[in-house]
Design a protein around this motif. Structure first.
Motif, PDB file in Angstrom:
ATOM      1  N   VAL A   1       7.696 -41.649  -7.958  1.00 30.41           N
ATOM      2  CA  VAL A   1       6.452 -40.875  -8.043  1.00 30.41           C
ATOM      3  C   VAL A   1       5.453 -41.611  -8.931  1.00 30.41           C
ATOM      4  O   VAL A   1       4.269 -41.711  -8.603  1.00 30.41           O
TER       5      VAL A   1
ATOM      6  N   ILE B   1       5.201 -44.816  -9.470  1.00 26.32           N
ATOM      7  CA  ILE B   1       4.664 -45.976  -8.748  1.00 26.32           C
ATOM      8  C   ILE B   1       3.597 -45.515  -7.756  1.00 26.32           C
ATOM      9  O   ILE B   1       2.500 -46.092  -7.683  1.00 26.32           O
ATOM     10  N   ALA B   2       3.892 -44.454  -7.011  1.00 23.08           N
ATOM     11  CA  ALA B   2       2.916 -43.933  -6.052  1.00 23.08           C
ATOM     12  C   ALA B   2       1.647 -43.508  -6.781  1.00 23.08           C
ATOM     13  O   ALA B   2       0.529 -43.755  -6.320  1.00 23.08           O
TER      14      ALA B   2
ATOM     15  N   LYS C   1      -0.578 -46.449  -7.795  1.00 21.28           N
ATOM     16  CA  LYS C   1      -1.325 -46.960  -6.650  1.00 21.28           C
ATOM     17  C   LYS C   1      -2.415 -45.984  -6.219  1.00 21.28           C
ATOM     18  O   LYS C   1      -3.503 -46.384  -5.815  1.00 21.28           O
TER      19      LYS C   1
ATOM     20  N   ALA D   1       3.685 -52.743  -2.806  1.00 22.21           N
ATOM     21  CA  ALA D   1       3.168 -52.609  -4.165  1.00 22.21           C
ATOM     22  C   ALA D   1       1.642 -52.518  -4.202  1.00 22.21           C
ATOM     23  O   ALA D   1       1.083 -52.115  -5.216  1.00 22.21           O
ATOM     24  N   VAL D   2       0.974 -52.890  -3.101  1.00 16.62           N
ATOM     25  CA  VAL D   2      -0.486 -52.900  -3.106  1.00 16.62           C
ATOM     26  C   VAL D   2      -1.005 -51.559  -2.574  1.00 16.62           C
ATOM     27  O   VAL D   2      -0.545 -51.091  -1.530  1.00 16.62           O
ATOM     28  N   PRO D   3      -1.939 -50.930  -3.279  1.00 14.54           N
ATOM     29  CA  PRO D   3      -2.468 -49.644  -2.806  1.00 14.54           C
ATOM     30  C   PRO D   3      -3.092 -49.773  -1.415  1.00 14.54           C
ATOM     31  O   PRO D   3      -3.762 -50.768  -1.123  1.00 14.54           O
ATOM     32  N   VAL D   4      -2.848 -48.768  -0.573  1.00 17.13           N
ATOM     33  CA  VAL D   4      -3.365 -48.785   0.799  1.00 17.13           C
ATOM     34  C   VAL D   4      -4.895 -48.874   0.795  1.00 17.13           C
ATOM     35  O   VAL D   4      -5.490 -49.595   1.599  1.00 17.13           O
TER      36      VAL D   4
ATOM     37  N   ASP E   1      10.556 -37.578  -1.896  1.00 16.92           N
ATOM     38  CA  ASP E   1       9.130 -37.692  -1.706  1.00 16.92           C
ATOM     39  C   ASP E   1       8.838 -38.774  -0.696  1.00 16.92           C
ATOM     40  O   ASP E   1       9.128 -39.929  -0.912  1.00 16.92           O
TER      41      ASP E   1
ATOM     42  N   ASP F   1       5.994 -39.763   0.249  1.00 16.78           N
ATOM     43  CA  ASP F   1       4.852 -40.573  -0.159  1.00 16.78           C
ATOM     44  C   ASP F   1       5.275 -41.657  -1.143  1.00 16.78           C
ATOM     45  O   ASP F   1       4.848 -42.792  -1.067  1.00 16.78           O
ATOM     46  N   ALA F   2       6.134 -41.260  -2.045  1.00 12.22           N
ATOM     47  CA  ALA F   2       6.579 -42.213  -3.046  1.00 12.22           C
ATOM     48  C   ALA F   2       7.839 -42.898  -2.556  1.00 12.22           C
ATOM     49  O   ALA F   2       8.714 -43.241  -3.309  1.00 12.22           O
TER      50      ALA F   2
ATOM     51  N   GLN G   1       9.258 -45.393  -2.139  1.00 15.00           N
ATOM     52  CA  GLN G   1       9.653 -46.748  -2.456  1.00 15.00           C
ATOM     53  C   GLN G   1      10.925 -46.705  -3.264  1.00 15.00           C
ATOM     54  O   GLN G   1      10.984 -46.060  -4.276  1.00 15.00           O
TER      55      GLN G   1
END
Lengths: 225, 302
Positions: free
Chosen positions: A157, A159-160, A163, B113-116, B295, B297-298, B300
């Motif tokens: 969470v 990390i999200a 970003k 790792a890079v924001p969309v 989650d 969304d998260a 990763q």
């Protein structure tokens, strides 16, 4: 090369990432508190609390963050005149933090709940069997294990969230990384790929250590069962 | 809540306490709702004309439906491309060729790792400048490419995790009947992994749909853009945004429920594993991102 290096004197990239880190820090803190409260509601035996927690999670987890942050600026600020600070920029900064916190609290709640779910029911039964009451059982047996089980999902969470701070640009926080990158891309057509890679690496540098740290922590604190 | 790890089934006294707290809880929640609604009403936001215009044929035919169509279009193209990207790079990460494996790992780790949004902003300007796509389509392709690179990388990790969670005997059996490593992956392991990762994959669709709203920021005319335009024209931005959110919530909630249903269906296939003659059935890989309780969304995992 000189063209590229002039980018750093032209735009304050370090300051942009400092804003990103500040946004991430405050919204992580608030969403952790809010998410913990929601998780407690969802695991409580009280139906109305449980329903409220579930409704919150289902609503905010399924709404795009863009809408939440845009709602703060267009609906709460423009249409209702709601502010969080008398200072114009500070107001948008705080609104972006609140938007990020409200959105990620739903994910924090689910992360903590999944931590509680990793504790086998036998642990609670054993705690009761040796005569521990509700609070001692929770404090000594269940929560320490639940917390360890929640480390990896909580790290994800975080990390999200780091970003997602880029979405604050839609909330009129014009000095964070993605807004600064956009300005740089528009004015320095000669080096758009190096500009993108620079900002992207900034996020890689922030995000990868967080991932490594949570993996390391979760392994170090793993409950041997 | 008898199945909870925290609470024993309550006795008569406990049930009375719970009932009491429950009544207080309902009262507090009702009070909160009342405060929000009366606060909105005090600002004139509950007046009928602010809401009625949302439910006219003009609103839907000219704003919300075209917006929803663009959102779904971007999401659908991104979903297809993400699955293709995920399969290619997921297989890459499972490959025994060192170089291929390494390239796939770097690509997947980088794009996760890079924001969309960072990618969208970049590709929008990149496409417009380079003229690879017609100028007017640049936001659409920026949205699609950015969503594909991020979500494709997540799918690649799902494929990898799915294959890793298969019983080792699957690969051994493949090798034993004379398949090469690659054939065993393609013909035996990946098809099973795809079935097992289905719930997580559907969870990822929710992420794609939500993130397609980021296209608003780079000027892609999707649902959020149309809602805002409609709200600005009718002085009801708050109400229009709430409606847009409600549309997203409905679609995403439905997708989440479908994912849970598929997960249950797959889970219930478990006990048949012991039957002779049945193919060994893949259980759900533990800890895959996007499963109902994790989650999406998260999603990763590191």
């Amino acid at each position: 090369m000189d063209d590229y290096l002039s980018l750093f004197s032209q735009y304050n990239i370090a300051a942009a990432f400092w804003i990103t880190i500040q946004l991430a820090f405050w919204s992580a803190l608030i969403s952790l508190i809010l998410g913990t409260v929601l998780a407690l509601m969802r695991i409580s035996p009280v139906p109305s609390f449980e329903a409220f927690g579930a409704a919150y999670v289902n609503i905010f987890r399924n709404t795009p963050l863009t809408i939440i942050i845009l709602f703060g600026v267009l609906a709460l600020f423009n249409q209702l005149g709601f502010t969080l600070s008398s200072d114009f920029n500070q107001n948008f900064f705080r609104m972006a933090i609140m938007g990020l916190a409200i959105y990620h609290a739903a994910f924090v709640c689910e992360a903590i709940r999944s931590g509680v779910n990793t504790v086998p029911i036998g642990q609670a039964e054993a705690a009761r069997a040796i005569g521990l009451g509700f609070l001692p059982a929770a404090r000594l047996v269940i929560l320490p294990q639940a917390f360890r089980g929640a480390i990896v999902p909580l790290g994800n969470v975080l990390i999200a969230l780091i970003k997602n701070t880029t979405v604050a640009s839609v909330g009129s926080v014009a000095i964070e990384a993605s807004s600064v990158m956009k300005t740089a891309l528009e004015f320095r057509a000669d080096i758009i790929i190096p500009i993108f890679l620079t900002f992207a690496m900034g996020f890689v540098i922030i995000v990868i250590p967080v991932g490594l740290l949570t993996t390391w922590l979760s392994k170090k604190l793993a409950v041997a069962r | 809540m008898s199945a909870s790890v925290l609470f024993d089934s309550p006795g008569p006294k406990g049930r009375r306490t719970i009932l009491l707290v429950n009544v207080v809880g309902v009262a507090v929640i009702a009070l909160l709702l009342y405060l929000v609604i009366s606060g909105l009403a005090a600002k004139g936001q509950m007046s009928p004309q602010k809401w009625a215009s949302l439910f006219t044929s003009n609103a839907w035919l000219n704003f919300f439906l075209p917006g929803l169509a663009s959102t779904l279009q971007a999401a659908a193209v991104s979903i297809v491309l993400s699955i293709a990207f995920g399969l290619v790079f997921g297989l890459g990460r499972l490959s025994e060729h060192k170089a291929w494996n390494w390239i796939a790992a770097v690509v997947v780790e980088f794009f996760r790792a890079v924001p969309v949004l960072l990618m969208m902003v970049f590709f929008n300007i990149f496409f417009a400048r380079s003229g690879i796509v017609p100028g007017s389509e640049s936001p659409f392709w920026a949205v699609v490419v950015a969503l594909t690179l991020y979500n494709g990388s997540v799918v690649a990790e799902l494929v990898r995790a799915g294959v890793h969670n298969l019983p080792k005997g699957q690969r051994e059996a493949g090798i034993a009947i004379g398949l090469t490593r690659g054939q065993s992956l393609r013909l035996i392991e990946v098809p099973q992994a795809l079935v097992a990762m289905l719930p997580a994959l559907i969870g990822q669709f929710v992420v794609i749909l939500k993130d397609s709203a980021l296209g608003y920021i780079i000027g892609y005319t999707e649902l959020l853009f149309y809602s805002r335009t409609f709200g600005a024209a009718n002085a009801n931005t708050l109400q229009a945004l709430l409606l847009a959110a409600a549309i997203f919530i409905t679609i995403n909630y439905t997708l989440t429920k479908v994912a849970e249903w598929v997960a249950r269906r797959l889970g219930s296939r478990g006990p048949r594993r012991s039957k002779p003659g049945e193919p060994a059935v893949v259980g759900l890989p533990a800890g895959l991102p996007g499963l109902p309780d994790t989650d999406a969304d998260a999603g990763q995992r590191r």
